[in-house]
Every structure is written in structure tokens, then in C-alpha cells.
Design a protein around this motif. Structure first.
Motif, PDB file in Angstrom:
ATOM      1  N   GLY A  88      29.065 -26.629   3.956  1.00  0.00           N
ATOM      2  CA  GLY A  88      27.782 -27.273   4.299  1.00  0.00           C
ATOM      3  C   GLY A  88      26.934 -26.873   5.230  1.00  0.00           C
ATOM      4  N   SER A  89      27.369 -25.707   6.046  1.00  0.00           N
ATOM      5  CA  SER A  89      26.616 -24.832   7.126  1.00  0.00           C
ATOM      6  C   SER A  89      26.387 -23.720   6.909  1.00  0.00           C
ATOM      7  CB  SER A  89      27.169 -25.381   8.162  1.00  0.00           C
ATOM      8  OG  SER A  89      28.435 -24.720   8.551  1.00  0.00           O
ATOM      9  N   LYS A  90      26.999 -22.913   5.850  1.00  0.00           N
ATOM     10  CA  LYS A  90      26.758 -21.638   5.737  1.00  0.00           C
ATOM     11  C   LYS A  90      26.160 -21.172   4.245  1.00  0.00           C
ATOM     12  CE  LYS A  90      30.075 -18.884   7.299  1.00  0.00           C
ATOM     13  NZ  LYS A  90      31.188 -18.053   7.198  1.00  0.00           N
ATOM     14  N   LEU A  91      24.903 -20.397   4.094  1.00  0.00           N
ATOM     15  CA  LEU A  91      24.676 -19.959   2.884  1.00  0.00           C
ATOM     16  C   LEU A  91      24.801 -18.334   2.878  1.00  0.00           C
ATOM     17  CD1 LEU A  91      22.669 -19.949   0.510  1.00  0.00           C
ATOM     18  CD2 LEU A  91      20.863 -19.548   1.970  1.00  0.00           C
ATOM     19  N   ILE A  92      25.663 -18.243   1.657  1.00  0.00           N
ATOM     20  CA  ILE A  92      25.925 -16.842   1.484  1.00  0.00           C
ATOM     21  C   ILE A  92      25.197 -16.397   0.214  1.00  0.00           C
ATOM     22  CG2 ILE A  92      27.749 -15.001   0.994  1.00  0.00           C
ATOM     23  CD1 ILE A  92      29.573 -17.022   2.413  1.00  0.00           C
ATOM     24  N   GLN A  93      24.488 -15.165   0.437  1.00  0.00           N
ATOM     25  CA  GLN A  93      23.665 -14.514  -0.603  1.00  0.00           C
ATOM     26  C   GLN A  93      24.319 -13.201  -0.992  1.00  0.00           C
ATOM     27  OE1 GLN A  93      20.113 -15.711   1.286  1.00  0.00           O
ATOM     28  NE2 GLN A  93      19.093 -15.818  -0.769  1.00  0.00           N
ATOM     29  N   GLN A  94      25.109 -13.181  -1.951  1.00  0.00           N
ATOM     30  CA  GLN A  94      25.525 -11.791  -2.451  1.00  0.00           C
ATOM     31  C   GLN A  94      24.399 -10.880  -3.439  1.00  0.00           C
ATOM     32  OE1 GLN A  94      29.421 -13.020  -3.814  1.00  0.00           O
ATOM     33  NE2 GLN A  94      30.424 -12.140  -1.883  1.00  0.00           N
ATOM     34  N   GLY A 131      25.301  -5.836  -1.290  1.00  0.00           N
ATOM     35  CA  GLY A 131      24.983  -6.264  -0.035  1.00  0.00           C
ATOM     36  C   GLY A 131      25.263  -7.888   0.023  1.00  0.00           C
ATOM     37  N   THR A 132      25.096  -8.299   1.271  1.00  0.00           N
ATOM     38  CA  THR A 132      25.219  -9.728   1.408  1.00  0.00           C
ATOM     39  C   THR A 132      24.037 -10.084   2.787  1.00  0.00           C
ATOM     40  OG1 THR A 132      26.888  -9.614   3.195  1.00  0.00           O
ATOM     41  CG2 THR A 132      27.595 -10.089   0.872  1.00  0.00           C
ATOM     42  N   LEU A 133      23.744 -11.122   2.417  1.00  0.00           N
ATOM     43  CA  LEU A 133      22.833 -12.118   3.605  1.00  0.00           C
ATOM     44  C   LEU A 133      23.492 -13.446   3.851  1.00  0.00           C
ATOM     45  CD1 LEU A 133      20.367 -12.333   5.145  1.00  0.00           C
ATOM     46  CD2 LEU A 133      19.011 -13.331   3.464  1.00  0.00           C
ATOM     47  N   VAL A 134      24.149 -13.475   4.838  1.00  0.00           N
ATOM     48  CA  VAL A 134      24.778 -14.729   5.447  1.00  0.00           C
ATOM     49  C   VAL A 134      24.037 -15.478   6.446  1.00  0.00           C
ATOM     50  CG1 VAL A 134      26.900 -15.673   6.228  1.00  0.00           C
ATOM     51  CG2 VAL A 134      27.096 -13.716   5.020  1.00  0.00           C
ATOM     52  N   SER A 135      23.679 -16.729   6.043  1.00  0.00           N
ATOM     53  CA  SER A 135      23.016 -17.575   7.043  1.00  0.00           C
ATOM     54  C   SER A 135      23.663 -18.495   7.442  1.00  0.00           C
ATOM     55  CB  SER A 135      21.833 -18.101   6.271  1.00  0.00           C
ATOM     56  OG  SER A 135      20.827 -16.897   6.087  1.00  0.00           O
ATOM     57  N   GLU A 136      24.276 -18.824   8.760  1.00  0.00           N
ATOM     58  CA  GLU A 136      25.053 -19.848   9.369  1.00  0.00           C
ATOM     59  C   GLU A 136      24.237 -20.839  10.338  1.00  0.00           C
ATOM     60  OE1 GLU A 136      29.776 -20.654  10.187  1.00  0.00           O
ATOM     61  OE2 GLU A 136      28.809 -18.635  10.314  1.00  0.00           O
ATOM     62  N   PHE A 137      24.322 -22.152  10.082  1.00  0.00           N
ATOM     63  CA  PHE A 137      23.783 -23.093  10.820  1.00  0.00           C
ATOM     64  C   PHE A 137      24.794 -23.741  11.736  1.00  0.00           C
ATOM     65  CE2 PHE A 137      20.744 -22.141   7.309  1.00  0.00           C
ATOM     66  CZ  PHE A 137      19.563 -22.301   8.056  1.00  0.00           C
ATOM     67  N   ALA A 138      24.229 -24.046  12.911  1.00  0.00           N
ATOM     68  CA  ALA A 138      25.099 -24.772  13.921  1.00  0.00           C
ATOM     69  C   ALA A 138      24.127 -25.601  14.777  1.00  0.00           C
ATOM     70  CB  ALA A 138      25.856 -23.735  14.890  1.00  0.00           C
ATOM     71  N   ASP A 139      24.453 -26.567  15.431  1.00  0.00           N
ATOM     72  CA  ASP A 139      23.608 -27.421  16.299  1.00  0.00           C
ATOM     73  C   ASP A 139      22.553 -26.612  17.018  1.00  0.00           C
ATOM     74  OD1 ASP A 139      24.801 -29.685  15.361  1.00  0.00           O
ATOM     75  OD2 ASP A 139      25.994 -30.002  17.050  1.00  0.00           O
ATOM     76  N   GLY A 197      21.468 -23.362  16.614  1.00  0.00           N
ATOM     77  CA  GLY A 197      20.639 -22.487  16.015  1.00  0.00           C
ATOM     78  C   GLY A 197      21.046 -22.032  14.825  1.00  0.00           C
ATOM     79  N   MET A 198      20.737 -20.815  14.336  1.00  0.00           N
ATOM     80  CA  MET A 198      21.250 -20.219  13.049  1.00  0.00           C
ATOM     81  C   MET A 198      21.399 -18.639  13.419  1.00  0.00           C
ATOM     82  SD  MET A 198      19.314 -19.814   9.568  1.00  0.00           S
ATOM     83  CE  MET A 198      17.938 -18.598  10.036  1.00  0.00           C
ATOM     84  N   THR A 199      22.405 -18.027  12.745  1.00  0.00           N
ATOM     85  CA  THR A 199      22.769 -16.705  12.889  1.00  0.00           C
ATOM     86  C   THR A 199      22.804 -16.140  11.460  1.00  0.00           C
ATOM     87  OG1 THR A 199      24.169 -16.962  15.050  1.00  0.00           O
ATOM     88  CG2 THR A 199      24.416 -15.048  13.644  1.00  0.00           C
ATOM     89  N   THR A 200      22.045 -15.031  11.264  1.00  0.00           N
ATOM     90  CA  THR A 200      22.212 -14.392  10.224  1.00  0.00           C
ATOM     91  C   THR A 200      22.850 -13.021   9.982  1.00  0.00           C
ATOM     92  OG1 THR A 200      19.837 -13.228  10.304  1.00  0.00           O
ATOM     93  CG2 THR A 200      20.037 -15.540   9.052  1.00  0.00           C
ATOM     94  N   CYS A 249      24.557  -3.958   4.019  1.00  0.00           N
ATOM     95  CA  CYS A 249      24.529  -3.222   2.787  1.00  0.00           C
ATOM     96  C   CYS A 249      24.918  -1.664   3.294  1.00  0.00           C
ATOM     97  CB  CYS A 249      22.941  -3.177   2.311  1.00  0.00           C
ATOM     98  SG  CYS A 249      22.796  -2.306   0.591  1.00  0.00           S
ATOM     99  N   GLN A 250      25.813  -1.143   2.101  1.00  0.00           N
ATOM    100  CA  GLN A 250      26.308   0.397   2.394  1.00  0.00           C
ATOM    101  C   GLN A 250      26.795   0.476   3.840  1.00  0.00           C
ATOM    102  OE1 GLN A 250      22.632   2.570   1.014  1.00  0.00           O
ATOM    103  NE2 GLN A 250      24.222   3.357  -0.464  1.00  0.00           N
ATOM    104  N   GLY A 251      27.661  -0.523   3.958  1.00  0.00           N
ATOM    105  CA  GLY A 251      28.607  -0.395   5.496  1.00  0.00           C
ATOM    106  C   GLY A 251      27.763  -0.485   6.622  1.00  0.00           C
ATOM    107  N   LYS A 252      26.552  -1.033   6.513  1.00  0.00           N
ATOM    108  CA  LYS A 252      25.466  -1.357   7.652  1.00  0.00           C
ATOM    109  C   LYS A 252      25.202  -2.616   7.805  1.00  0.00           C
ATOM    110  CE  LYS A 252      23.524   3.204   6.940  1.00  0.00           C
ATOM    111  NZ  LYS A 252      22.604   4.267   7.765  1.00  0.00           N
ATOM    112  N   SER A 253      25.382  -3.204   9.143  1.00  0.00           N
ATOM    113  CA  SER A 253      25.075  -4.586   9.201  1.00  0.00           C
ATOM    114  C   SER A 253      24.198  -4.834  10.387  1.00  0.00           C
ATOM    115  CB  SER A 253      26.192  -5.480   9.446  1.00  0.00           C
ATOM    116  OG  SER A 253      27.416  -5.256   8.240  1.00  0.00           O
ATOM    117  N   ALA A 254      23.340  -5.913  10.212  1.00  0.00           N
ATOM    118  CA  ALA A 254      22.505  -6.183  11.529  1.00  0.00           C
ATOM    119  C   ALA A 254      22.749  -7.761  11.634  1.00  0.00           C
ATOM    120  CB  ALA A 254      21.142  -5.795  11.291  1.00  0.00           C
ATOM    121  N   VAL A 255      22.572  -8.118  12.856  1.00  0.00           N
ATOM    122  CA  VAL A 255      22.807  -9.701  13.026  1.00  0.00           C
ATOM    123  C   VAL A 255      21.630 -10.182  13.783  1.00  0.00           C
ATOM    124  CG1 VAL A 255      24.035 -11.340  14.775  1.00  0.00           C
ATOM    125  CG2 VAL A 255      25.149  -9.370  13.732  1.00  0.00           C
ATOM    126  N   ARG A 256      21.009 -11.076  13.257  1.00  0.00           N
ATOM    127  CA  ARG A 256      20.063 -11.978  14.048  1.00  0.00           C
ATOM    128  C   ARG A 256      20.375 -13.224  14.547  1.00  0.00           C
ATOM    129  NH1 ARG A 256      14.651  -9.512  12.883  1.00  0.00           N
ATOM    130  NH2 ARG A 256      15.363  -7.285  13.204  1.00  0.00           N
TER     131      ARG A 256
END
Length: 147
Positions: free
Chosen positions: A103-109, A117-125, A127-130, A134-141
């Protein structure tokens, strides 16, 4: 990038409705490298650094929508969890499967030009972390929620 979440709902599905506004930030080389791995054109990556964007996540029944809008572009990804769907990610055509966890994590493969690749958006009280990968590289927002 300072991102502000404008009150996503907590009833039932914690993030069935939400909006995120992004302010302009200096170039983020790691995020740019991941976008490059996804296949986002240099001109699109450069333009994206110059504008603010809004992201809205909503659900109607089993149909989910992730809408991204800025002064330069508008993307709308519609999907039913678990169903493979052609869509766009940062202006690039991809085939994506979205899932909801807890109920708090959206995963788009996604798959683009034979790359996974994947885009993971996780919600908490607070805020949100995404995480975009892709290709062994990851970035967090990290996104900060405001009431």
C-alpha cells in the motif's frame, strides 16, 4: 532537487492520490547517467534540468495513473498492476509492469531496447523516495512532504 509532496491520501491505499512538485536543481550527474542508460536523449535530459515538474499518482478501481507534467512535456502512464503495458518513461517508449506492495510502494519494472530497469516510488509519512535503476546504475531521489 527539492520535491514537495502535496498531501497524498492515506485511506485504503496510502498513495492512491498524490502530487509532487519539483523545483529546479543543478545537474545531478548520477541521475543523468541513469537517464542516459534508459535511452533519454541528451536534449531531453538537459531540458528536464531547467523546468519544474508535477507528478500525480491516482487510482480508479484497478486502473492506476502516474501523470508527469512540466512546461515542456506531459506524460501519462496508465496501468493495471501486474499487466504488461506500453508506456513512456522520460520521453522514451518502454514496456512496463507496475505492482503495488504494502500500500505504500509503487514498483514499475520496464524494458527499453532490450535493457531492463526499475522505478520504485515509496511513500512514508514524511515524504517519498524514488530509485531509478537501469544497466547496473541507480539514482535515488528524496521527496519531502508538506502538510
Amino acid at each position: 532537487m527539492e520535491l514537495i509532496i502535496d498531501g497524498y491520501g492515506k485511506a485504503g491505499r496510502e498513495f492512491s492520490r498524490g502530487q509532487v512538485r519539483a523545483s529546479v536543481r543543478p545537474a545531478d550527474r548520477l541521475y543523468d547517467e541513469v537517464l542516459k542508460a534508459v535511452g533519454v536523449a541528451e536534449a531531453h535530459r538537459e531540458a528536464g534540468r531547467l523546468v519544474s515538474a508535477s507528478v500525480e499518482i491516482s487510482a480508479a478501481g484497478d486502473q492506476w495513473c502516474v501523470k508527469t507534467v512540466s512546461d515542456l512535456f506531459k506524460e501519462e502512464a496508465l496501468f493495471t498492476p501486474g499487466v504488461q503495458t506500453p508506456t513512456q518513461l522520460c520521453g522514451v517508449d518502454v514496456v512496463s509492469v507496475g505492482t503495488i506492495e504494502g500500500g505504500s510502494k509503487l514498483i514499475q519494472q520496464f524494458t527499453v531496447a532490450g535493457k531492463d530497469g526499475t522505478l520504485v516510488s515509496e511513500f512514508a509519512d514524511g515524504g517519498m523516495t524514488t530509485v531509478l535503476s537501469c544497466q547496473g546504475k541507480s539514482a535515488v531521489r528524496k521527496y519531502k512532504r508538506v502538510a
